[in-house]
Write a protein that holds these residues in place. Structure first.
Motif, mmCIF file in Angstrom:
data_model
loop_
_atom_site.group_PDB
_atom_site.id
_atom_site.type_symbol
_atom_site.label_atom_id
_atom_site.label_comp_id
_atom_site.label_asym_id
_atom_site.label_seq_id
_atom_site.Cartn_x
_atom_site.Cartn_y
_atom_site.Cartn_z
ATOM 1 N N GLY A 164 0.834 -1.207 0.000
ATOM 2 C CA GLY A 164 0.000 0.000 0.000
ATOM 3 C C GLY A 164 0.861 1.245 0.000
ATOM 4 O O GLY A 164 2.090 1.160 -0.105
ATOM 5 N N ALA A 165 0.181 2.383 0.146
ATOM 6 C CA ALA A 165 0.891 3.663 0.120
ATOM 7 C C ALA A 165 1.778 3.798 1.347
ATOM 8 O O ALA A 165 1.455 3.294 2.417
ATOM 9 N N LEU A 166 2.892 4.478 1.201
ATOM 10 C CA LEU A 166 3.800 4.672 2.337
ATOM 11 C C LEU A 166 3.347 5.850 3.187
ATOM 12 O O LEU A 166 2.646 6.744 2.719
ATOM 13 N N HIS A 167 3.758 5.800 4.461
ATOM 14 C CA HIS A 167 3.237 6.765 5.422
ATOM 15 C C HIS A 167 4.354 7.430 6.211
ATOM 16 O O HIS A 167 5.543 7.138 5.997
ATOM 17 N N LEU A 168 3.955 8.294 7.137
ATOM 18 C CA LEU A 168 4.936 9.056 7.922
ATOM 19 C C LEU A 168 5.855 8.154 8.738
ATOM 20 O O LEU A 168 7.003 8.504 8.993
ATOM 21 N N GLY A 169 5.366 6.998 9.157
ATOM 22 C CA GLY A 169 6.202 6.046 9.901
ATOM 23 C C GLY A 169 7.356 5.559 9.043
ATOM 24 O O GLY A 169 8.501 5.493 9.502
ATOM 25 N N HIS A 170 7.065 5.232 7.802
ATOM 26 C CA HIS A 170 8.138 4.820 6.898
ATOM 27 C C HIS A 170 9.145 5.944 6.722
ATOM 28 O O HIS A 170 10.348 5.714 6.644
ATOM 29 N N TYR A 171 8.617 7.158 6.645
ATOM 30 C CA TYR A 171 9.508 8.288 6.394
ATOM 31 C C TYR A 171 10.457 8.493 7.583
ATOM 32 O O TYR A 171 11.673 8.481 7.426
ATOM 33 N N ALA A 172 9.881 8.654 8.769
ATOM 34 C CA ALA A 172 10.712 8.962 9.943
ATOM 35 C C ALA A 172 11.548 7.753 10.364
ATOM 36 O O ALA A 172 12.650 7.904 10.907
ATOM 37 N N GLY A 173 11.023 6.542 10.126
ATOM 38 C CA GLY A 173 11.745 5.342 10.563
ATOM 39 C C GLY A 173 12.804 4.890 9.585
ATOM 40 O O GLY A 173 13.791 4.272 9.979
ATOM 41 N N ALA A 174 12.623 5.186 8.299
ATOM 42 C CA ALA A 174 13.537 4.612 7.318
ATOM 43 C C ALA A 174 13.879 5.573 6.163
ATOM 44 O O ALA A 174 15.039 5.927 5.966
ATOM 45 N N LEU A 175 12.863 6.010 5.425
ATOM 46 C CA LEU A 175 13.135 6.745 4.168
ATOM 47 C C LEU A 175 14.031 7.964 4.351
ATOM 48 O O LEU A 175 14.857 8.273 3.494
ATOM 49 N N GLU A 176 13.852 8.660 5.459
ATOM 50 C CA GLU A 176 14.647 9.862 5.683
ATOM 51 C C GLU A 176 16.148 9.522 5.680
ATOM 52 O O GLU A 176 16.947 10.230 5.078
ATOM 53 N N ASN A 177 16.498 8.407 6.322
ATOM 54 C CA ASN A 177 17.892 7.952 6.293
ATOM 55 C C ASN A 177 18.321 7.552 4.890
ATOM 56 O O ASN A 177 19.454 7.770 4.496
ATOM 57 N N TRP A 178 17.405 6.934 4.161
ATOM 58 C CA TRP A 178 17.762 6.494 2.812
ATOM 59 C C TRP A 178 18.146 7.700 1.950
ATOM 60 O O TRP A 178 19.135 7.668 1.228
ATOM 61 N N VAL A 179 17.317 8.753 2.057
ATOM 62 C CA VAL A 179 17.569 9.945 1.243
ATOM 63 C C VAL A 179 18.911 10.557 1.648
ATOM 64 O O VAL A 179 19.726 10.928 0.814
ATOM 65 N N ARG A 180 19.157 10.607 2.937
ATOM 66 C CA ARG A 180 20.380 11.232 3.447
ATOM 67 C C ARG A 180 21.624 10.458 3.010
ATOM 68 O O ARG A 180 22.654 11.050 2.713
ATOM 69 N N LEU A 181 21.531 9.130 2.962
ATOM 70 C CA LEU A 181 22.725 8.312 2.726
ATOM 71 C C LEU A 181 22.913 7.883 1.276
ATOM 72 O O LEU A 181 23.935 7.303 0.937
ATOM 73 N N GLN A 182 21.927 8.186 0.426
ATOM 74 C CA GLN A 182 21.929 7.549 -0.893
ATOM 75 C C GLN A 182 23.162 7.863 -1.736
ATOM 76 O O GLN A 182 23.548 7.060 -2.575
ATOM 77 N N HIS A 183 23.792 9.008 -1.506
ATOM 78 C CA HIS A 183 24.948 9.326 -2.343
ATOM 79 C C HIS A 183 26.282 8.939 -1.711
ATOM 80 O O HIS A 183 27.302 8.923 -2.381
ATOM 81 N N ASP A 184 26.246 8.609 -0.427
ATOM 82 C CA ASP A 184 27.494 8.182 0.224
ATOM 83 C C ASP A 184 27.720 6.685 0.046
ATOM 84 O O ASP A 184 28.825 6.192 0.259
ATOM 85 N N TYR A 185 26.690 5.973 -0.275
ATOM 86 C CA TYR A 185 26.772 4.521 -0.429
ATOM 87 C C TYR A 185 26.303 4.130 -1.828
ATOM 88 O O TYR A 185 25.642 4.905 -2.506
ATOM 89 N N GLU A 186 26.654 2.894 -2.217
ATOM 90 C CA GLU A 186 26.011 2.309 -3.396
ATOM 91 C C GLU A 186 24.717 1.690 -2.858
ATOM 92 O O GLU A 186 24.773 0.805 -2.002
#
Ligand code: ATP
Ligand code: MG
Length: 340
Positions: free
Chosen positions: A15-37
Motif C-alpha cells: 500500500g501507500a507509504l506513510h509518515l512512519g516509513h519516512y521517519a523510521g527509514a526513508l529519511e535515512n535512505w535519502v540522506r545516505l543515498q549518495h554516500d553509499y552504493e
C-alpha cells in the motif's frame, strides 16, 4: 577512488507509504543515498499475507516507487529493485536455509508477533492462516541483504531481529566456507517506531492508522482532527504530555523545537486545547509533505520514467546477484559438472 560501501533495504508492496516509513527509514535512505552504493528493494516475495489480493500488490509496486521518488530518492544514483525479478534471491535463500536452525525463526520476536496477529486477530480483523512463505520470509530477507553483499541496512526498529539473523547467517557461512558476506550493520531511523493515528504502538499499512505521504492537505487535516489525543480533558485542564501522542508527532516533525517545548510546558501547567495542538500539527505536516506532493505530481504525469527507474535498478541488481551467486557456489564447492 575507493569503492563505496553498499546499502540494501526495502519495503513490502502492500500500500501507500506513510509518515512512519519516512521517519523510521526513508529519511535515512535519502540522506545516505549518495554516500553509499544503494539498493532499494520492493519486496514482493514477502507479501504472502496478501495472496488473496494480488491486484493490491501489483498497484502497490507503483505506489511505492512513486513514494520513493516523491521523497527524493534518486533513481539514477541508487537502484530501485523489484525483488521477484531477480530470481537469485530465491536461489540464495534456498542455500542459506541450510544453515539457519528453525529455532532461530521460532524465537524471532517480530515474526512471532506478526504470526500471532494473523492467527489470533484483534476484534474486527479477519483471521488468516500463516502461509509457509510467511514463516520463512525472514530467510528471504537474509538473502535480500546478503545478495548485494550489503554493509548497512537502514530500517525501522521492528526489523532488527531480521538483521541479527542476517549477521548470524553471514558469520556461519563465512566461518564454515569462505569469507563471502560482510556482516551488515542495522541503522534505525530518527523515530524508531512511530505510533498510529489511533494511538496504537505502530503506524502500519495493515492497520489503517496512517497518514500517507501522498495525502493531500485536506486529508491530513481530517486525519489529524480524528487523531487520538490522550484521555478526555476539559479545554483548559492541564494534561500529561506523555499521555498525548500528538506531542510524539510534534517531536518527530516540528522543526521549531523551542516552540514545542513551550507548548509542553503550558500543557502541563495551564492546559492547551487539543485543537491548538492539532492545528499546529496539521500545518507542520503539510509543510513537510508539500515538496513530496510536488515531486509526486511530476512523476505521476511521466509514468514511463518510473518504469525506467524500476527496470534500470533491477538490471543493476541482477549483475551483482550473479556475481554473488558465483562466489557463493564457489565457496560451497558446488561445481558438480566441473568434476569430469
Ligand atoms: P505492513 O503493515 O504491511 O507490514 P509496514 O508499514 O510494516 O507494512 P513494511 O514494508 O513492513 O511496512 O516496512 C518498511 C520499513 O518501514 C521497515 O524498515 C519498517 O521498519 C519501517 N516502518 C514501518 N512502519 C514504521 C513505523 N510506524 N515507524 C517506524 N518505522 C516503520
Ligand atoms: Mg511490516
Amino acid at each position: 577512488m575507493t569503492e563505496r560501501k553498499r546499502i540494501l533495504t526495502g519495503i513490502r508492496p502492500t500500500g501507500a507509504l506513510h509518515l512512519g516509513h519516512y521517519a523510521g527509514a526513508l529519511e535515512n535512505w535519502v540522506r545516505l543515498q549518495h554516500d553509499y552504493e544503494t539498493y532499494f528493494l520492493i519486496a514482493d516475495y514477502q507479501v504472502s499475507d496478501y495472496a488473496d489480493d494480488i491486484k493490491r500488490v501489483r498497484d502497490a509496486v507503483w505506489e511505492v516507487a512513486l513514494d520513493w521518488l516523491s521523497v527524493g530518492l534518486d533513481p539514477e544514483g541508487s537502484s530501485f529493485v523489484i525483488e521477484s525479478l531477480v530470481p537469485e534471491h530465491t536461489e540464495l535463500a534456498t542455500w542459506l536455509g541450510w544453515f539457519l536452525p528453525v529455532a532461530m525463526l521460532e524465537r524471532n520476536p517480530t515474526l512471532k508477533a506478526e504470526m500471532a496477529a494473523m492467527e489470533e486477530p484483534e476484534e474486527g480483523q479477519e483471521r488468516k492462516p500463516v502461509p509457509v512463505a510467511f514463516y520463512t520470509y525472514p530467510v528471504m530477507q537474509v538473502s535480500n541483504i546478503l545478495l548485494p553483499r550489503a554493509h548497512l541496512v537502514p530500517v525501522g526498529e521492528d526489523q532488527l531481529p531480521h538483521i541479527e539473523l542476517t549477521r548470524e547467517t553471514a558469520r556461519r557461512f563465512n566461518h564454515r566456507f569462505k569469507e563471502v558476506f560482510p556482516e551488515p550493520e542495522a541503522l534505525v531511523g530518527r523515530v524508531a517506531r512511530l505510533v498510529g493515528t489511533d494511538g496504537n504502538a505502530k503506524m502500519s499499512k495493515s492497520r489503517g492508522n496512517t497518514i500517507d505521504l501522498k495525502d493531500d492537505a485536506a486529508t491530513v487535516s481530517r486525519k489529524v482532527k480524528r487523531m487520538y489525543a490522550g484521555p478526555p480533558r476539559e479545554l483548559d485542564e492541564p494534561g500529561n504530555v506523555q499521555d498525548n501522542p500528538i506531542f510524539l508527532y510534534l517531536d518527530a516533525f516540528d522543526p521549531d523545537t523551542d516552540a514545542v517545548a513551550g507548548l509542553k510546558d503550558d500543557y502541563g501547567k495551564s492546559g492547551v486545547p487539543n485543537k491548538v495542538l492539532k492545528d499546529r500539527l496539521t500545518q507542520v505536516l503539510n509543510d513537510r509533505l508539500d515538496p513530496f506532493r510536488e515531486r509526486r505530481a511530476y512523476y505521476e504525469a511521466r509514468m514511463p520514467l518510473v518504469r525506467e527507474s524500476l527496470e534500470a535498478g533491477t538490471n543493476r541488481m541482477r549483475i551483482i546477484a550473479r556475481e554473488t551467486m558465483e562466489m557463493a557456489r564457489d565457496a560451497l564447492d558446488l561445481n558438480y559438472l566441473g568434476k569430469y
